[in-house]
Structures are given as C-alpha cells and as structure tokens.
Design a protein around this motif. Structure first.
Motif, PDB file in Angstrom:
ATOM      1  N   THR A 226      15.362  59.116  -8.998  1.00 34.54           N
ATOM      2  CA  THR A 226      15.051  60.540  -8.996  1.00 34.54           C
ATOM      3  C   THR A 226      14.122  60.910 -10.138  1.00 34.54           C
ATOM      4  O   THR A 226      14.192  60.330 -11.224  1.00 34.54           O
ATOM      5  N   GLU A 231      19.357  66.000 -12.010  1.00 33.81           N
ATOM      6  CA  GLU A 231      20.133  65.139 -11.105  1.00 33.81           C
ATOM      7  C   GLU A 231      20.538  63.812 -11.734  1.00 33.81           C
ATOM      8  O   GLU A 231      21.438  63.137 -11.229  1.00 33.81           O
ATOM      9  N   ALA A 315      18.611  61.395   0.086  1.00 34.75           N
ATOM     10  CA  ALA A 315      17.467  62.260  -0.185  1.00 34.75           C
ATOM     11  C   ALA A 315      17.370  63.373   0.844  1.00 34.75           C
ATOM     12  O   ALA A 315      17.500  63.133   2.044  1.00 34.75           O
ATOM     13  N   THR A 320      14.968  66.161  -3.968  1.00 29.50           N
ATOM     14  CA  THR A 320      16.330  66.259  -4.482  1.00 29.50           C
ATOM     15  C   THR A 320      17.276  65.498  -3.557  1.00 29.50           C
ATOM     16  O   THR A 320      16.869  64.963  -2.528  1.00 29.50           O
ATOM     17  N   HIS A 321      18.569  65.462  -3.928  1.00 30.03           N
ATOM     18  CA  HIS A 321      19.539  64.668  -3.175  1.00 30.03           C
ATOM     19  C   HIS A 321      20.802  65.473  -2.848  1.00 30.03           C
ATOM     20  O   HIS A 321      21.157  66.407  -3.576  1.00 30.03           O
TER      21      HIS A 321
END
Length: 354
Positions: A226, A231, A315, A320-321
């Motif tokens: 990332t 995150e 993802a 972002t995740h």
C-alpha cells in the motif's frame, strides 16, 4: 647652492612618494569598485574548477564563457587579496546579481553547487541502482552483480550478504558533482541502520520478529502492499496476526519478487503455487530478505501494528483496501471489488493529489 639642490631633490622624492601613494590609493579603490560589480549573467550559470586548476586557467575559462569582464583585473583582485592559490575544485552555481567579490569568495570557500537524488519507497535494488547509475552528476556506477563486493566494506551485518535488497533507506540525498554511487549507497545504508534502530527501541510488545532485520522484511512487504500511510499499521496488523496463528502471509508482492524478470504484469493461479523462496502462498513465515526499499512509515507500521481481529484484505480498486475478519467476509469482498463491482478505472495505488 647645495641647500637648494637638496631641497629640490627632497621635493622631487616627496612628490614621487605622493604620486605613488595616490596611485596605490586609486588602485585600491579601483579594485574595491571592481569587486562590487556584478557578473555579466542574466540566468543561473554553472562553472567547474578542476583539481589542479591555476588562477590563470580558471580566469581564462571564466572569460571564455563570458562569465566575467576584465579578466586581468579579476586575477589582480585575487592576488591582492592573497587567495590566488586557494581556489577549490568543484562545480559552482553563479547566480545573477553575484558580485566579483562574492564569486571569488565562492571559489575560496568551496561553496559548491549541490545536487540531489531520491531513492523511492518501494523500489527494488535493481531499480535503485539503475537510477543512481544514470544520474549525470554521480560518478563510478556500480553493477548489480558486483554490488556485494563493492559495498562489503560497510555492510557487514546483513544475514543475506548475497542479496542486499532493502538495505538502503528511501530518502533524498544531496551531494557534490562527482560524488560516487557507492558514497550515496553508504549514506543510505547508514541512514537505514539509524532509523531501524530508533524504531526498534519504540516497538510494540510481543512481536513475532527475532531481529530488526525481520522487521525490515515485514516493512518491505507493507511498503509494496500500500501507498496509503494510514493503512500501513492495519496491513501490518493483518500480517502479524497471520504469523502468530502460523497462517501463510499470502501476499502477492512476494510472489512477484520471487519470479524476478519472469513476471510480466499479471499473476495467475499457477504462479501462486510455484515454489520459490519468496512465495508466501507456499512458504510459512517471512521470505528470506526484504523485497523493496522502505521509508520510516513502513518500519513504524511493522513495529507498531494495529490491534484488531482482521486477517484478510483486498484492494478496492482506488488504491485503498477492504479489511475482513473471516474468510467468508473476505470472499464476499473479493467478489464485490474484483468482479461484480470492479471499477473501470481500477488501480492498485492511490492517485497523487494535484
């Protein structure tokens, strides 16, 4: 008669002395005036003094490049100030508005021009060396295959001396023209050791790392997973909990790194099952070395992971995740973000703000 002759002689000497003194004063004021004049440039100009250059050679090139007027006076100015032999080698930046006095001071004080190079977070060692070797102001490029022999003098504590991946800190480094690539590598390694030691002293309790090097390996995986700073502790938390539960890390960047030049931009199931020392879908625990260059934020995340119960992430396609606690929840998220609601502008990294 004799008295008159002596008076005449004395008067002549006095007049000559006064003329000499007047000439010296005029010369002194003339040089002072010259020193206050500005160099004839309208934009920044570079100039290089080579080791061994004499004052005459320097002035000759300055004049040829139209960087000074009245070169003979510049030489006299330097000699009168007693600095004719004190000019220091290096590359200089001559800015508009610089006076001849300031220019001479630059040369004497070695106020050389500085350049910079940035080692980017997430770069592999190969990418890092390509960038350093191609910098026009760095000297003595280093081949990847010869790196261990070249830097062995200052990297003596690496468990994997045949692979120095991740042992150079991602940062911007200033340097003088002609600095060697090895010099930058040495500074980057020393900076990494310093930052890693600082953060290791502030690490959370009961982490599954036996050494700072293992934390560095984890930081490199986080770095590749990332680019979102907020995150990183969450991703670190997932990986730490997986290690504690003896689950495989199952992180794609390690698979890609293990494939080397064979990776062509897309993973498939066969690749995920292929045994390599770095394939965390196959091996338990951490890979043997870091997989990328890291910065402080990734190291901090590896040593201070977020608390929680999440064990999976996927993802979203915007960089972002989505994090999940159970495999069933994770599978639903995979289907949503990777299949049914996959973005047309799907990307694995966050778009930089303009």
């Amino acid at each position: 008669m004799l008295r008159k002759l002596l008076l005449t002689l004395f008067g002549g000497l006095l007049l000559a002395l006064l003329l000499v003194m007047a000439g010296l004063a005029a010369g002194w004021y003339g040089l002072r005036w010259y020193g206050d004049q500005k160099v004839p440039v309208t934009s920044d100009a570079g100039f290089i003094i080579v080791t061994g250059d004499s004052l005459g050679r320097v002035v000759q090139r300055l004049s040829a490049d139209q960087l000074i007027n009245y070169p003979e006076i510049f030489k006299l100015f330097a000699r009168v100030r007693g600095v004719a032999a004190d000019l220091q080698a290096g590359e200089y930046l001559i800015a508009p508005g610089t006076t001849y006095r300031q220019l001479l001071n630059q040369f004497v004080e070695g106020d050389v021009r500085y350049f910079s190079v940035t080692l980017v977070e997430g770069w592999t060692l190969r990418e890092l060396l390509v960038d350093l070797n191609s910098h026009p102001k760095l000297s003595a490029p280093v081949e990847l295959t010869k790196l261990t022999a070249v830097v062995g003098a200052f990297i003596k504590d690496a468990p994997q001396t045949d692979n120095l991946e991740g042992l150079f800190y991602a940062d911007t480094y200033s340097f003088e023209a002609g600095t060697s690539v090895v010099s930058i590598l040495k500074r980057a390694h020393q900076k990494l050791q310093s930052v890693l030691a600082e953060e290791w002293d502030k690490k959370a309790e009961d982490l599954p790392y036996k050494s700072p090097y293992e934390a560095l390996i984890m930081a490199s995986i986080i770095e590749k997973e990332t680019g979102v700073t907020s995150e990183r502790p969450d991703i670190a938390g997932v990986f730490v909990r997986r290690l504690e539960k003896r689950m495989r890390l199952q992180t794609d960047p390690t698979v890609i790194y293990g494939m080397g030049d064979r990776y062509e931009g897309k993973l498939n199931r066969r690749m995920l099952r292929e045994p390599t020392a770095y394939n965390t879908y196959v091996i338990h625990g951490l890979p043997p070395t870091p997989i990328a260059t890291v910065g402080r934020e990734a190291i901090q995340a590896a040593l201070n992971p977020s608390d929680g119960k999440t064990l999976y992430f996927v993802a979203r396609g915007d960089g972002t995740h989505h994090f999940s606690k159970t495999l069933a929840e994770h599978n639903r998220a995979v289907r949503k973000y990777q299949i049914t609601e996959r973005r047309e502008d799907y990307r694995s990294t966050v778009q930089p703000s303009m």
